[in-house]
Design a protein around this motif. Structure first.
Motif, PDB file in Angstrom:
ATOM      1  N   LEU A  94       0.937  -1.167   0.106  1.00 54.53           N
ATOM      2  CA  LEU A  94      -0.036  -0.207  -0.236  1.00 54.53           C
ATOM      3  C   LEU A  94       0.828   1.193   0.064  1.00 54.53           C
ATOM      4  O   LEU A  94       0.599   2.373  -0.409  1.00 54.53           O
ATOM      5  CB  LEU A  94      -0.790   0.293   1.218  1.00 54.53           C
ATOM      6  N   SER A  95       2.038   1.212   0.844  1.00 56.59           N
ATOM      7  CA  SER A  95       2.880   2.407   0.861  1.00 56.59           C
ATOM      8  C   SER A  95       3.902   2.624  -0.105  1.00 56.59           C
ATOM      9  O   SER A  95       4.423   3.682  -0.346  1.00 56.59           O
ATOM     10  CB  SER A  95       3.384   2.623   2.240  1.00 56.59           C
ATOM     11  N   GLN A  96       4.327   1.436  -0.920  1.00 58.16           N
ATOM     12  CA  GLN A  96       5.375   1.621  -1.648  1.00 58.16           C
ATOM     13  C   GLN A  96       5.350   1.524  -2.992  1.00 58.16           C
ATOM     14  O   GLN A  96       6.225   1.315  -3.903  1.00 58.16           O
ATOM     15  CB  GLN A  96       6.611   0.729  -1.020  1.00 58.16           C
ATOM     16  N   THR A  97       4.003   1.042  -3.510  1.00 58.94           N
ATOM     17  CA  THR A  97       3.846   0.281  -4.955  1.00 58.94           C
ATOM     18  C   THR A  97       2.766   1.221  -5.606  1.00 58.94           C
ATOM     19  O   THR A  97       1.759   1.776  -5.100  1.00 58.94           O
ATOM     20  CB  THR A  97       3.532  -1.020  -4.860  1.00 58.94           C
ATOM     21  N   HIS A  98       2.746   1.179  -6.786  1.00 60.16           N
ATOM     22  CA  HIS A  98       1.787   1.698  -7.769  1.00 60.16           C
ATOM     23  C   HIS A  98       0.679   1.038  -7.430  1.00 60.16           C
ATOM     24  O   HIS A  98      -0.649   1.511  -7.488  1.00 60.16           O
ATOM     25  CB  HIS A  98       2.293   1.975  -9.267  1.00 60.16           C
ATOM     26  N   VAL A  99       0.676  -0.297  -7.517  1.00 59.29           N
ATOM     27  CA  VAL A  99      -0.375  -1.118  -7.118  1.00 59.29           C
ATOM     28  C   VAL A  99      -1.337  -0.590  -5.951  1.00 59.29           C
ATOM     29  O   VAL A  99      -2.565  -0.381  -5.886  1.00 59.29           O
ATOM     30  CB  VAL A  99      -0.353  -2.508  -7.155  1.00 59.29           C
ATOM     31  N   GLY A 100      -0.345  -0.232  -4.866  1.00 62.46           N
ATOM     32  CA  GLY A 100      -1.055   0.004  -3.652  1.00 62.46           C
ATOM     33  C   GLY A 100      -1.727   1.451  -3.711  1.00 62.46           C
ATOM     34  O   GLY A 100      -2.952   1.529  -3.122  1.00 62.46           O
ATOM     35  N   TYR A 101      -1.238   2.565  -4.587  1.00 58.24           N
ATOM     36  CA  TYR A 101      -1.999   3.821  -4.678  1.00 58.24           C
ATOM     37  C   TYR A 101      -3.148   3.810  -5.428  1.00 58.24           C
ATOM     38  O   TYR A 101      -4.051   4.439  -5.014  1.00 58.24           O
ATOM     39  CB  TYR A 101      -0.909   4.644  -5.387  1.00 58.24           C
ATOM     40  N   ALA A 102      -2.996   2.805  -6.367  1.00 65.56           N
ATOM     41  CA  ALA A 102      -4.417   2.668  -7.388  1.00 65.56           C
ATOM     42  C   ALA A 102      -5.441   1.998  -6.593  1.00 65.56           C
ATOM     43  O   ALA A 102      -6.757   2.386  -6.555  1.00 65.56           O
ATOM     44  CB  ALA A 102      -4.120   1.833  -8.514  1.00 65.56           C
ATOM     45  N   ALA A 139     -11.579   5.036 -11.988  1.00 64.75           N
ATOM     46  CA  ALA A 139     -10.169   5.703 -12.015  1.00 64.75           C
ATOM     47  C   ALA A 139      -9.273   4.518 -11.522  1.00 64.75           C
ATOM     48  O   ALA A 139      -8.026   4.448 -11.774  1.00 64.75           O
ATOM     49  CB  ALA A 139     -10.061   6.963 -11.556  1.00 64.75           C
ATOM     50  N   GLY A 140      -9.603   4.302 -10.087  1.00 67.57           N
ATOM     51  CA  GLY A 140      -8.513   3.213  -9.418  1.00 67.57           C
ATOM     52  C   GLY A 140      -8.486   1.820 -10.059  1.00 67.57           C
ATOM     53  O   GLY A 140      -7.350   1.429 -10.098  1.00 67.57           O
ATOM     54  N   LYS A 141      -9.621   1.397 -10.718  1.00 70.91           N
ATOM     55  CA  LYS A 141      -9.549   0.047 -11.318  1.00 70.91           C
ATOM     56  C   LYS A 141      -8.779   0.167 -12.600  1.00 70.91           C
ATOM     57  O   LYS A 141      -7.945  -0.585 -12.955  1.00 70.91           O
ATOM     58  CB  LYS A 141     -11.073  -0.428 -11.488  1.00 70.91           C
TER      59      LYS A 141
END
Length: 309
Positions: A94-102, A139-141
């Motif tokens: 969640l804190s360190q990856t683009h996947v986590g942000y999205a 947008a997240g998906k």
């Protein structure tokens, strides 16, 4: 792409989020159209309106839960550990990856969608928050898919966000309408409301379909790298072909309702024609379920151009 338990779990959860999100979007639209009549205690439209409200809450609830489970599978896949160990990896993802942000954007939107669906009133603020939440989820998906390869602020992300939105509008109206709301308008006393709602469903679906086809063509061309060979020889291309077949089937069924069943229903207002419209819509909903599953598999498959090197 390695097909194992983690991959299957990811795809299953992604498919469930697709369906749940669409159900919520379609239910929100149908509930808004039925609110004026359905909010009255004694109204032929009340049963359908209540179904739309319950479907919205259910869809939003399932979306939140499926998002959480998908993140767990994703964390396990990214770290190469089992599901129990992946719980400890989630904060890092969640804190360190683009996947986590999205994912955080999509999940935050899903939570707001759930909270607004539980609100007892139908005010302007509630509706504005609901549709902002829908845009955030879309947008997240979109940012979790292959479009993210082009960058977080790219045309590909914008196009895919629009694709997710319009697909959820079309598919959601078909799913929520065909599997729950429209059948509740089957009584003769609700025939006028059914005809009006069926017309709204058909018109909005038609507009959404136009954008689905345009944005889908853009995504397909991008995924194939502009090469038909990528579609012909890659697993991604075969899945895309299956999805297009299911989309074509849904289009045919929707077209039958629009050009045949709905005009007859407007002329006769008969029970038989009402059942015909409902039954065809139900079959279209089944086809849309297949479309959403195929979309989840595509999102977790290597794009055609990458498979060809």
């Amino acid at each position: 792409m390695r097909v194992d338990g983690l991959w299957i779990g990811q795809v299953a959860m992604a498919a469930l989020t697709n369906v749940a999100f669409a159900f919520a979007v379609g239910s929100a639209l149908l509930g808004a159209w039925l609110a004026k009549d359905g909010i009255q205690t004694v109204s032929p439209a009340r049963a359908a309106w209540l179904r739309a409200q319950r479907s919205l809450v259910t869809g939003a609830t399932v979306l939140v839960l499926a998002d959480v489970v998908w993140l767990l599978y994703q964390s396990a896949s990214m770290s190469g550990v089992g599901l129990p160990e992946a719980i400890g990896i989630v904060p890092t993802v969640l804190s360190q990856t683009h996947v986590g942000y999205a994912w955080s954007l999509a999940f935050g939107g899903a939570v707001v969608l759930l909270l607004t669906s539980l609100a007892g009133h139908q005010g302007t603020l509630r509706n504005a928050l609901l549709w902002l939440a829908v845009i955030a989820v879309a947008a997240g998906k979109a940012s979790l898919g292959h479009a993210a390869d082009a960058g977080p602020a790219s045309a590909a992300i914008g196009m895919h966000t629009l694709h997710v939105l319009v697909t959820s509008v079309w598919g959601g109206l078909v799913l929520a309408g065909g599997l729950g709301v429209v059948p509740a308008l089957g009584t003769s006393t609700a025939r006028g409301v059914m005809i009006r709602t069926a017309g709204q469903l058909s018109n909005v679906s038609l507009v959404a379909v136009v954008f689905v086809l345009l944005t889908g063509a853009f995504n397909a061309a991008r995924g194939a790298g502009g090469s038909f060979e990528a579609i012909e020889v890659s697993t991604w291309g075969h899945i895309l072909t299956l999805k297009l077949i299911l989309v074509a089937l849904a289009l045919v069924l929707g077209g039958l309702n629009r050009v045949s069943a709905l005009p007859r229903l407007r002329r006769t207002a008969s029970t038989m024609d009402a059942h015909t419209f409902t039954n065809v819509l139900y079959l279209e909903a089944l086809a849309m379920l297949g479309v959403f599953v195929a979309a989840a598999v595509l999102a977790h498959s290597i794009p055609g151009f990458a498979a060809l090197g």
